[in-house]
Design an enzyme around this catalytic site. Structure first.
Site, PDB file in Angstrom:
ATOM      1  N   CYS A  78       0.838  -1.212   0.000  1.00 44.30           N
ATOM      2  CA  CYS A  78       0.000   0.000   0.000  1.00 44.30           C
ATOM      3  C   CYS A  78       0.870   1.259   0.000  1.00 44.30           C
ATOM      4  CB  CYS A  78      -0.905   0.027   1.226  1.00 44.30           C
ATOM      5  SG  CYS A  78      -1.696   1.626   1.474  1.00 44.30           S
ATOM      6  N   VAL A  79       0.594   2.141  -0.932  1.00 48.44           N
ATOM      7  CA  VAL A  79       1.436   3.328  -1.095  1.00 48.44           C
ATOM      8  C   VAL A  79       1.394   4.256   0.117  1.00 48.44           C
ATOM      9  CG1 VAL A  79      -0.350   4.555  -2.440  1.00 48.44           C
ATOM     10  CG2 VAL A  79       2.016   5.268  -2.613  1.00 48.44           C
TER      11      VAL A  79
END
Lengths: 130, 120
Positions: A78-79
């Site tokens: 997840c960024v």
């Protein structure tokens, strides 16, 4: 059956990522499909190639990379969670003005939409956390 | 696109760990994907909805307002375990948004009906 896996804890402190890895191997050994493995919360720390455990201990990060290579797995970090915790690929380094990258092979950084999509596309989304 | 029933099970206090905040981020994305989203609050998770988060002393951003904004994302199914509330001396009146309170058994049934359950 088509599985996706969510890993919510970092390596070594919690057993969750070990269990997720063992589950992934078992899923594949039984002939099932893994649509995606998604790393969230401290789980993003599974994706730093700078990890150096003692030689007589398992290397959790390279173990993931090897599994991804062998089975062509889609492993997504997840960024937003990665940015908070300093997990960086070349694109992120450029975008945020960082002087280094540490994303291990086999992982890619993307958005939470990938987790929701995994939930939609898979027969089962199995969470490994606390 | 396929629409699935996504339930987000919130069991932890709003601060102290990042789970509540990062759970909300997924909730908003699932809503953007037009999924059938619901939220359950139990154990210390009921504190997430307690009115009047005051976080200045711990130097963290208060995100109480995000719960109020859920309606704008058509997220209106909010279920709270009444036993968890009672164990903490709380009632629905102490919460920052309208919710449906129910017994732990009823909540269990609700979880059983879901396609995807994400517990944070």
């Amino acid at each position: 059956m088509k599985f996706s896996i969510l890993v919510s804890e970092g390596p070594y402190t919690h057993q969750a990522s070990d269990s997720a890895y063992q589950f992934a191997k078992a899923v594949l050994a039984k002939g099932h499909e893994i649509f995606r493995i998604f790393f969230y919360h401290d789980g993003v720390n599974n994706a730093t190639r700078l990890t150096t455990p003692p030689q007589d201990d398992r290397n959790i990060v390279s173990r993931w990379s090897k599994l991804a290579e062998e089975h062509k797995l889609d492993m997504v970090v997840c960024v937003a969670a990665a940015q908070r915790r300093g997990i960086v690929d070349e694109g992120e380094a450029k975008r945020n003005g960082k002087d280094a990258t540490n994303l291990a092979p086999g992982f890619r950084i993307s958005g939470l939409g990938q987790l929701v999509e995994a939930g939609i596309q898979s027969d089962r989304l199995v969470t490994f956390g606390d | 696109m396929t629409i699935k029933k996504f339930m987000f099970v919130n069991r932890k206090a709003p601060y102290g760990t990042v789970y509540a905040l990062e759970s909300l981020e997924v909730v908003l994305i699932a809503a953007a994907f037009e999924q059938d989203v619901s939220l359950a609050f139990l154990d210390d998770g009921v504190y997430q909805l307690k009115k009047g988060h005051s976080t200045k002393g711990i130097e963290m951003k208060a995100f109480e307002k995000t719960y109020g904004a859920l309606e704008d994302y058509d997220v209106t199914k909010l279920y709270v375990d009444e036993e968890s509330l009672a164990a903490r001396g709380l009632t629905a009146d102490d919460l920052c948004i309208p919710v449906e309170t129910m017994s732990r058994a009823a909540l269990g049934k609700m979880i059983e009906e879901q396609d995807v359950v994400l517990s944070f």
